[in-house]
Design a protein around this motif. Structure first.
Motif, PDB file in Angstrom:
ATOM      1  N   GLN B 117      40.273  28.564  32.152  1.00 47.79           N
ATOM      2  CA  GLN B 117      40.710  29.968  32.179  1.00 47.79           C
ATOM      3  C   GLN B 117      39.568  30.894  32.573  1.00 47.79           C
ATOM      4  O   GLN B 117      39.746  31.810  33.373  1.00 47.79           O
ATOM      5  N   LEU B 118      38.394  30.632  32.001  1.00 52.07           N
ATOM      6  CA  LEU B 118      37.224  31.471  32.288  1.00 52.07           C
ATOM      7  C   LEU B 118      36.902  31.461  33.782  1.00 52.07           C
ATOM      8  O   LEU B 118      36.759  32.518  34.416  1.00 52.07           O
ATOM      9  N   PHE B 119      36.826  30.256  34.353  1.00 54.54           N
ATOM     10  CA  PHE B 119      36.457  30.179  35.767  1.00 54.54           C
ATOM     11  C   PHE B 119      37.614  30.530  36.701  1.00 54.54           C
ATOM     12  O   PHE B 119      37.389  30.921  37.843  1.00 54.54           O
ATOM     13  N   PHE B 120      38.840  30.419  36.193  1.00 58.76           N
ATOM     14  CA  PHE B 120      39.984  30.874  36.976  1.00 58.76           C
ATOM     15  C   PHE B 120      39.913  32.400  37.143  1.00 58.76           C
ATOM     16  O   PHE B 120      40.153  32.932  38.229  1.00 58.76           O
ATOM     17  N   ASP B 121      39.557  33.085  36.065  1.00 59.58           N
ATOM     18  CA  ASP B 121      39.414  34.552  36.141  1.00 59.58           C
ATOM     19  C   ASP B 121      38.341  34.933  37.162  1.00 59.58           C
ATOM     20  O   ASP B 121      38.501  35.872  37.931  1.00 59.58           O
ATOM     21  N   ARG B 122      37.243  34.181  37.147  1.00 61.43           N
ATOM     22  CA  ARG B 122      36.163  34.468  38.115  1.00 61.43           C
ATOM     23  C   ARG B 122      36.620  34.185  39.542  1.00 61.43           C
ATOM     24  O   ARG B 122      36.260  34.904  40.469  1.00 61.43           O
ATOM     25  N   LEU B 123      37.401  33.121  39.692  1.00 58.55           N
ATOM     26  CA  LEU B 123      37.905  32.776  41.025  1.00 58.55           C
ATOM     27  C   LEU B 123      38.817  33.890  41.553  1.00 58.55           C
ATOM     28  O   LEU B 123      38.710  34.282  42.718  1.00 58.55           O
ATOM     29  N   THR B 124      39.693  34.395  40.694  1.00 56.35           N
ATOM     30  CA  THR B 124      40.610  35.454  41.154  1.00 56.35           C
ATOM     31  C   THR B 124      39.824  36.701  41.551  1.00 56.35           C
ATOM     32  O   THR B 124      40.147  37.345  42.545  1.00 56.35           O
ATOM     33  N   GLU B 125      38.765  37.011  40.783  1.00 58.09           N
ATOM     34  CA  GLU B 125      37.924  38.175  41.138  1.00 58.09           C
ATOM     35  C   GLU B 125      37.301  37.970  42.515  1.00 58.09           C
ATOM     36  O   GLU B 125      37.285  38.879  43.346  1.00 58.09           O
ATOM     37  N   ALA B 126      36.803  36.748  42.745  1.00 54.10           N
ATOM     38  CA  ALA B 126      36.149  36.442  44.028  1.00 54.10           C
ATOM     39  C   ALA B 126      37.156  36.534  45.183  1.00 54.10           C
ATOM     40  O   ALA B 126      36.845  37.068  46.256  1.00 54.10           O
ATOM     41  N   ILE B 127      38.362  36.036  44.947  1.00 51.98           N
ATOM     42  CA  ILE B 127      39.398  36.059  46.002  1.00 51.98           C
ATOM     43  C   ILE B 127      39.846  37.483  46.292  1.00 51.98           C
ATOM     44  O   ILE B 127      40.018  37.877  47.449  1.00 51.98           O
ATOM     45  N   LEU B 128      40.003  38.275  45.232  1.00 54.49           N
ATOM     46  CA  LEU B 128      40.452  39.656  45.426  1.00 54.49           C
ATOM     47  C   LEU B 128      39.413  40.509  46.167  1.00 54.49           C
ATOM     48  O   LEU B 128      39.763  41.503  46.788  1.00 54.49           O
ATOM     49  N   ALA B 129      38.156  40.076  46.094  1.00 55.45           N
ATOM     50  CA  ALA B 129      37.101  40.826  46.780  1.00 55.45           C
ATOM     51  C   ALA B 129      37.002  40.455  48.262  1.00 55.45           C
ATOM     52  O   ALA B 129      36.260  41.069  49.025  1.00 55.45           O
ATOM     53  N   MET B 130      37.755  39.443  48.682  1.00 53.19           N
ATOM     54  CA  MET B 130      37.663  38.977  50.079  1.00 53.19           C
ATOM     55  C   MET B 130      38.428  39.888  51.030  1.00 53.19           C
ATOM     56  O   MET B 130      39.605  40.170  50.775  1.00 53.19           O
ATOM     57  N   PRO B 131      37.808  40.278  52.121  1.00 52.76           N
ATOM     58  CA  PRO B 131      38.539  41.104  53.086  1.00 52.76           C
ATOM     59  C   PRO B 131      39.705  40.340  53.725  1.00 52.76           C
ATOM     60  O   PRO B 131      40.733  40.927  54.060  1.00 52.76           O
ATOM     61  N   GLU B 132      39.587  39.004  53.869  1.00 49.94           N
ATOM     62  CA  GLU B 132      40.647  38.199  54.500  1.00 49.94           C
ATOM     63  C   GLU B 132      41.937  38.224  53.695  1.00 49.94           C
ATOM     64  O   GLU B 132      43.021  38.024  54.226  1.00 49.94           O
ATOM     65  N   LEU B 133      41.802  38.431  52.361  1.00 51.40           N
ATOM     66  CA  LEU B 133      42.978  38.396  51.500  1.00 51.40           C
ATOM     67  C   LEU B 133      43.273  39.759  50.887  1.00 51.40           C
ATOM     68  O   LEU B 133      43.941  39.865  49.871  1.00 51.40           O
ATOM     69  N   GLY B 134      42.731  40.783  51.520  1.00 48.76           N
ATOM     70  CA  GLY B 134      42.903  42.138  50.989  1.00 48.76           C
ATOM     71  C   GLY B 134      44.306  42.673  51.177  1.00 48.76           C
ATOM     72  O   GLY B 134      44.832  43.368  50.334  1.00 48.76           O
ATOM     73  N   GLY B 135      44.934  42.343  52.311  1.00 54.05           N
ATOM     74  CA  GLY B 135      46.257  42.906  52.602  1.00 54.05           C
ATOM     75  C   GLY B 135      47.362  41.933  52.278  1.00 54.05           C
ATOM     76  O   GLY B 135      47.169  40.974  51.545  1.00 54.05           O
ATOM     77  N   LYS B 136      48.521  42.200  52.858  1.00 57.11           N
ATOM     78  CA  LYS B 136      49.664  41.310  52.639  1.00 57.11           C
ATOM     79  C   LYS B 136      49.496  40.063  53.500  1.00 57.11           C
ATOM     80  O   LYS B 136      49.114  40.166  54.667  1.00 57.11           O
ATOM     81  N   LEU B 137      49.782  38.928  52.943  1.00 59.13           N
ATOM     82  CA  LEU B 137      49.639  37.697  53.712  1.00 59.13           C
ATOM     83  C   LEU B 137      50.729  37.628  54.783  1.00 59.13           C
ATOM     84  O   LEU B 137      51.866  38.014  54.539  1.00 59.13           O
ATOM     85  N   PRO B 138      50.382  37.152  55.971  1.00 60.42           N
ATOM     86  CA  PRO B 138      51.407  37.063  57.014  1.00 60.42           C
ATOM     87  C   PRO B 138      52.487  36.061  56.632  1.00 60.42           C
ATOM     88  O   PRO B 138      52.199  35.028  56.038  1.00 60.42           O
ATOM     89  N   THR B 139      53.714  36.391  56.964  1.00 58.90           N
ATOM     90  CA  THR B 139      54.840  35.503  56.659  1.00 58.90           C
ATOM     91  C   THR B 139      55.284  34.789  57.926  1.00 58.90           C
ATOM     92  O   THR B 139      55.367  35.400  58.974  1.00 58.90           O
ATOM     93  N   GLY B 140      55.558  33.513  57.804  1.00 58.55           N
ATOM     94  CA  GLY B 140      55.974  32.723  58.961  1.00 58.55           C
ATOM     95  C   GLY B 140      57.391  33.047  59.397  1.00 58.55           C
ATOM     96  O   GLY B 140      58.184  33.580  58.642  1.00 58.55           O
ATOM     97  N   ASP B 141      57.696  32.694  60.604  1.00 58.74           N
ATOM     98  CA  ASP B 141      59.037  32.869  61.156  1.00 58.74           C
ATOM     99  C   ASP B 141      60.005  31.919  60.442  1.00 58.74           C
ATOM    100  O   ASP B 141      59.636  30.803  60.099  1.00 58.74           O
ATOM    101  N   VAL B 142      61.225  32.355  60.214  1.00 57.64           N
ATOM    102  CA  VAL B 142      62.198  31.515  59.499  1.00 57.64           C
ATOM    103  C   VAL B 142      62.434  30.203  60.231  1.00 57.64           C
ATOM    104  O   VAL B 142      62.514  29.140  59.630  1.00 57.64           O
TER     105      VAL B 142
END
Lengths: 163, 164
Positions: B117-142
């Motif tokens: 849990q401790l390192f999961f929280d740190r991982l989420t902080e690191a991911i949220l700080a990434m510019p690549e994952l800052g916006g909405k993730l692209p959705t694939g074509d149906v």
């Protein structure tokens, strides 16, 4: 085959929609949900992806009035169609078939023809073995289920196309 | 998520995932989106069908989410199952664009739930700080939905082969 609760005076029918991806299983449930009067239906639960593809199952409970003093309840489920979700499809089928020792769910095979590279509709309908193979592949064998318990649903668009 | 988008997102997630597995001492960590597409996978997974794990995790997430909504229990935080030898930790986290990812971590006696849990929280902080994952993730074509899902598995399996 429905389950009859004499004490509660109700009849419960489970119907599982089964079929390939994009054959209209969820669409059929959505149509039924829209068409039913509000006092006969409950909320439809749809566990779907952001692309509206069924991820786990759709569930629609219906209350269709009384027959000879017995309240009739229908529980309609779908399974995911995509090959990727084999594990979840297997799980849904296992829950419905293996947990119902006294009653088999009705399995509704939903088929729609999209392109010529798929087996023809006639071939699928004429081949009972296709259904046996399809369920057997997921570790569920229909030895306890009569073939009468399986039904086919043809999408309206196919009928139009073939006519 | 399309194949080219997957490469970009997966590339960005590689280092934080590696760090999470090393620090939390889990055996395997898999990051999937709500459709069950594998975005990142790190650790020891021989004998594990990652496709099934990803699909079932996405289904478990969808079920827990629907259950929480129906019962008014609000947002679910995590699911944990302690088996005799292996333990399973499943937790969602929201990205800034509103999308959600689900972490699946499998660990044994080398780690603990608290550590994960401790390192999961740190991982989420690191991911949220990434510019690549800052916006909405692209959705694939149906129409390409199955191919898109398969791309995640292909990538995870090829990475796994390289590590061996």
């Amino acid at each position: 085959m429905p389950r009859v609760h004499y004490a509660a005076r109700e009849i419960v029918c489970k119907i599982v929609y089964y079929g390939p991806a994009r054959s209209g299983k969820t669409t059929n449930l959505q149509w039924l949900h829209r068409a039913m009067p509000e006092d006969r239906r409950s909320e439809m639960v749809s566990l779907a992806t952001e692309n509206d593809r069924t991820l786990f199952f759709d569930y629609l409970p219906l209350d269709l009035g009384e027959i000879s003093g017995f309240r009739t309840r229908f529980q309609l489920y779908t399974v995911p169609g995509q090959v990727y979700y084999n594990a979840t499809r297997k799980l849904v089928l296992r829950i419905f078939i293996k947990n119902n020792f006294t009653v088999s769910p009705q399995i509704l095979i939903v088929i729609r023809e999209f392109s010529s590279d798929r087996p023809s509709l006639k071939h699928i309908i004429n081949s009972k073995s296709v259904i046996y193979k399809a369920t057997g592949a997921y570790g569920i064998y229909l030895t306890n289920i009569r073939f009468d318990d399986l039904a086919m649903l043809l999408d309206e668009s196919i009928k139009d196309k073939n006519n | 998520m399309k194949r080219e988008d997957l490469q970009r997102v997966a590339g960005a997630l590689e280092d934080p995932m590696r760090q999470f597995v090393r620090e939390s001492r889990v055996r395997t960590a898999i990051l999937v989106n709500r459709s069950g597409q594998i975005l990142a996978h790190h650790g020891f997974s021989r004998g594990l069908d990652v496709t099934n794990v990803a699909a079932l995790s996405a289904a478990a997430h969808a079920s827990a989410h629907a259950l929480a909504q129906i019962t008014g229990a609000g947002h679910w935080m995590h699911l944990h199952h302690a088996g005799q030898e292996q333990q399973l930790f499943l937790a969602p986290f929201a990205l800034r664009g509103g999308d959600e990812l689900v972490m699946v971590a499998i660990f044994d006696q080398d780690s603990t739930l608290g550590l994960v849990q401790l390192f999961f929280d740190r991982l989420t902080e690191a991911i949220l700080a990434m510019p690549e994952l800052g916006g909405k993730l692209p959705t694939g074509d149906v129409n390409a939905f199955e191919d898109d899902l398969g791309a995640g598995v292909e990538r995870a399996l090829s990475e796994n082969r390289e590590e061996r």
